[in-house]
Write a protein that holds these residues in place. Structure first.
Motif, short mmCIF file in Angstrom:
data_model
loop_
_atom_site.label_atom_id
_atom_site.label_comp_id
_atom_site.label_asym_id
_atom_site.label_seq_id
_atom_site.Cartn_x
_atom_site.Cartn_y
_atom_site.Cartn_z
N SER A 41 50.48 54.63 27.65
CA SER A 41 49.19 55.31 27.56
C SER A 41 49.06 56.37 28.65
CB SER A 41 48.04 54.30 27.67
OG SER A 41 47.88 53.80 28.99
N LEU A 42 49.60 56.11 29.82
CA LEU A 42 49.60 57.09 30.91
C LEU A 42 50.39 58.33 30.50
CD1 LEU A 42 49.06 57.85 33.93
CD2 LEU A 42 51.21 56.69 34.46
N ALA A 43 51.54 58.12 29.88
CA ALA A 43 52.37 59.24 29.44
C ALA A 43 51.63 60.12 28.45
CB ALA A 43 53.67 58.71 28.82
N GLU A 44 51.00 59.50 27.47
CA GLU A 44 50.30 60.26 26.43
C GLU A 44 49.06 60.97 26.99
OE1 GLU A 44 49.53 57.40 23.43
OE2 GLU A 44 51.66 57.14 22.91
N GLU A 45 48.43 60.36 27.99
CA GLU A 45 47.20 60.91 28.55
C GLU A 45 47.46 62.04 29.54
OE1 GLU A 45 42.87 60.68 29.40
OE2 GLU A 45 44.10 59.88 27.80
N ARG A 46 48.49 61.89 30.39
CA ARG A 46 48.63 62.81 31.52
C ARG A 46 49.85 63.71 31.46
NH1 ARG A 46 44.87 64.52 33.19
NH2 ARG A 46 45.45 64.80 35.35
N GLY A 47 50.79 63.48 30.54
CA GLY A 47 51.93 64.39 30.40
C GLY A 47 52.72 64.53 31.68
N GLU A 48 52.92 65.79 32.11
CA GLU A 48 53.73 66.04 33.30
C GLU A 48 53.05 65.55 34.58
OE1 GLU A 48 52.43 70.59 34.56
OE2 GLU A 48 54.46 70.20 33.86
N ARG A 49 51.79 65.20 34.50
CA ARG A 49 51.08 64.70 35.67
C ARG A 49 51.15 63.17 35.78
NH1 ARG A 49 47.48 68.44 38.12
NH2 ARG A 49 47.73 70.51 37.20
N ALA A 50 51.94 62.56 34.94
CA ALA A 50 52.14 61.10 35.02
C ALA A 50 53.33 60.79 35.92
CB ALA A 50 52.39 60.54 33.62
N ILE A 51 53.13 59.83 36.81
CA ILE A 51 54.21 59.37 37.69
C ILE A 51 54.31 57.86 37.52
CG2 ILE A 51 55.06 59.25 40.06
CD1 ILE A 51 53.13 61.59 40.71
N GLY A 52 55.44 57.39 37.01
CA GLY A 52 55.65 55.96 36.82
C GLY A 52 56.47 55.40 37.97
N VAL A 53 56.05 54.26 38.50
CA VAL A 53 56.72 53.63 39.64
C VAL A 53 57.01 52.18 39.29
CG1 VAL A 53 56.56 53.06 42.09
CG2 VAL A 53 55.45 55.13 41.22
N ILE A 54 58.28 51.77 39.41
CA ILE A 54 58.67 50.39 39.16
C ILE A 54 59.11 49.76 40.48
CG2 ILE A 54 60.24 48.85 37.94
CD1 ILE A 54 58.25 50.22 36.12
N LEU A 55 58.43 48.67 40.84
CA LEU A 55 58.77 47.95 42.06
C LEU A 55 59.44 46.62 41.72
CD1 LEU A 55 55.49 48.59 44.12
CD2 LEU A 55 57.60 49.92 44.10
N SER A 56 59.71 45.83 42.76
CA SER A 56 60.35 44.52 42.62
C SER A 56 59.70 43.69 41.53
CB SER A 56 60.25 43.79 43.96
OG SER A 56 60.58 42.43 43.82
N GLY A 57 60.51 43.05 40.70
CA GLY A 57 59.98 42.20 39.64
C GLY A 57 61.09 41.70 38.74
N THR A 58 60.79 40.65 37.99
CA THR A 58 61.78 40.09 37.07
C THR A 58 61.55 40.62 35.66
OG1 THR A 58 60.36 38.18 36.65
CG2 THR A 58 61.97 37.97 38.43
N GLY A 59 62.60 40.56 34.85
CA GLY A 59 62.50 41.02 33.47
C GLY A 59 62.80 42.50 33.34
N SER A 60 62.54 43.03 32.15
CA SER A 60 62.84 44.44 31.86
C SER A 60 61.58 45.27 31.74
CB SER A 60 63.65 44.54 30.56
OG SER A 60 62.91 44.02 29.48
N ASP A 61 60.43 44.73 32.16
CA ASP A 61 59.15 45.44 32.03
C ASP A 61 59.22 46.81 32.70
OD1 ASP A 61 59.00 42.63 31.94
OD2 ASP A 61 56.84 42.70 32.06
N GLY A 62 58.65 47.79 32.01
CA GLY A 62 58.54 49.13 32.59
C GLY A 62 59.58 50.11 32.11
N SER A 63 60.72 49.63 31.64
CA SER A 63 61.79 50.54 31.25
C SER A 63 61.38 51.43 30.08
CB SER A 63 63.04 49.72 30.89
OG SER A 63 64.06 50.53 30.42
N LEU A 64 60.77 50.85 29.05
CA LEU A 64 60.34 51.64 27.89
C LEU A 64 59.16 52.54 28.25
CD1 LEU A 64 60.64 49.00 25.04
CD2 LEU A 64 62.18 50.91 25.52
N GLY A 65 58.30 52.06 29.15
CA GLY A 65 57.18 52.87 29.59
C GLY A 65 57.64 54.12 30.34
N LEU A 66 58.66 53.96 31.19
CA LEU A 66 59.20 55.12 31.89
C LEU A 66 59.83 56.10 30.92
CD1 LEU A 66 60.87 53.74 35.15
CD2 LEU A 66 58.52 54.50 34.78
#
Length: 330
Positions: free
Chosen positions: A90-115
């Motif tokens: 949703s961040l990607a669709e809303e903010r375009g080039e102004r979106a910054i995705g940050v993935i920190l320590s965590g288990t699983g594969s969460d965030g990869s598709l969002g990035l």
């Protein structure tokens, strides 16, 4: 998270939204803990709250969070929903080039598709370096998938965010010179043609008729990431750096895909199209389906599910072909 916010300046000019793994039915102390590390106001996200710069919003327990028309949207949490990917999309669709995705320590594969969605829409992504991450599967998955622009220790991330924000703002504020606009447009086209020729020479792929708006967005993304001053400088870099041609090529191939994307189209396919294709078909005449640009295959498998559920398919059989020019996606 505490390390990150301890290094955020007092007026960063951006909004931070924290989406973390939380026990669904236990209260969260995250807002109180982060408030001790930053002068920015920290609060639990509320449905309909407008997102303002210089604020921190934390996902509450047992909720799914998205961004829509500049406001936060909360829904009841569904155990099947990936909370981090859902928000990042949703961040990607809303903010375009102004979106910054940050993935920190965590288990699983969460965030990869969002990035992946963020990069497709022209934004940027960073992940915590693996040596400093207590649980490194989340950042490792994103890095291995090729979705990360910067791999950094947590304490270095705020400075990189500020650097990128300043870059975007300076580009947006640059005035257009109307008198020289036609000349600049011609020069720009020449440079884009040179860029396409470099990619063709390196990869054998011809992007000269690729959708220009997508091409421009993804080239501009690389210019921002590498802090190049202009398209001309970036083309010079490509001429001397074959590895950057490869990276740009991969960026151009990014495709956001998911199972049953565009649900109404799949409903029409199941309701109107497949019954006609399958009706009165001879047993030795199986249905053949081709998905020309299949990315990582979600569309091909979605069609396979529809065919598997159609009663006529059991007798007829079906063959599905899926192709793509992206070897990594395949």
């Amino acid at each position: 998270m505490e390390q990150l916010f301890a290094h955020v300046p007092p007026e960063p000019g951006v909004a931070f939204v924290v989406v973390s793994h939380l026990a669904p039915h236990l209260p969260s102390l995250m807002p109180e803990l982060l408030a001790k590390q930053t002068a920015l106001p920290v609060s639990a996200a509320e449905d309909g709250a407008p997102v303002e710069p210089d604020h921190v919003y934390v996902i509450p327990p047992n909720a799914a969070l998205t961004l829509e028309h500049g406001a936060l949207r909360l829904e009841a949490r569904d155990d099947r929903t990936n909370l981090i990917d859902t928000f990042l999309r949703s961040l990607a669709e809303e903010r375009g080039e102004r979106a910054i995705g940050v993935i920190l320590s965590g288990t699983g594969s969460d965030g990869s598709l969002g990035l992946k969605a963020i990069k497709e829409h022209g934004g940027v992504a960073m992940a915590q370096d693996l040596a400093s991450a207590k649980y490194n599967t989340m950042p490792r998955t994103a890095i291995d998938a090729g979705q990360v622009d910067w791999i950094l220790p947590v304490e270095a991330m705020p400075a990189k965010v500020m650097e990128y924000v300043a870059r975007i703002q300076s580009t947006s504020a640059r005035p257009a010179d109307g008198a020289h606009e036609p000349t600049r447009a011609r020069e720009h086209d020449v440079l884009m043609n040179q860029l396409c020729a470099l990619i063709h020479r390196r990869t054998g792929r011809d992007f000269s008729r690729y959708k220009r708006s997508t091409m421009e967005r993804r080239v501009q993304r690389r210019i921002h990431v590498l802090q190049q001053r202009s398209l001309e400088d970036y083309v010079d870099l490509l001429q001397n750096t074959p590895a950057e041609v490869d990276r740009l090529f991969q960026d151009l191939l990014i495709s956001v895909t998911q199972f049953f994307r565009d649900p109404e189209l799949f409903e029409a396919l199941a309701r109107d199209v497949l019954p006609r294709l399958l009706a009165d078909r001879a047993p030795d005449d199986p249905v053949r389906v081709w998905v020309p640009g299949c990315a990582t295959g979600e569309e091909a498998y979605s069609i396979a599910m529809l065919l598997a559920e159609a009663p006529q398919t059991a007798a007829l059989g079906a063959k599905i072909f899926a192709t793509d020019i992206d070897d990594e996606a395949l």
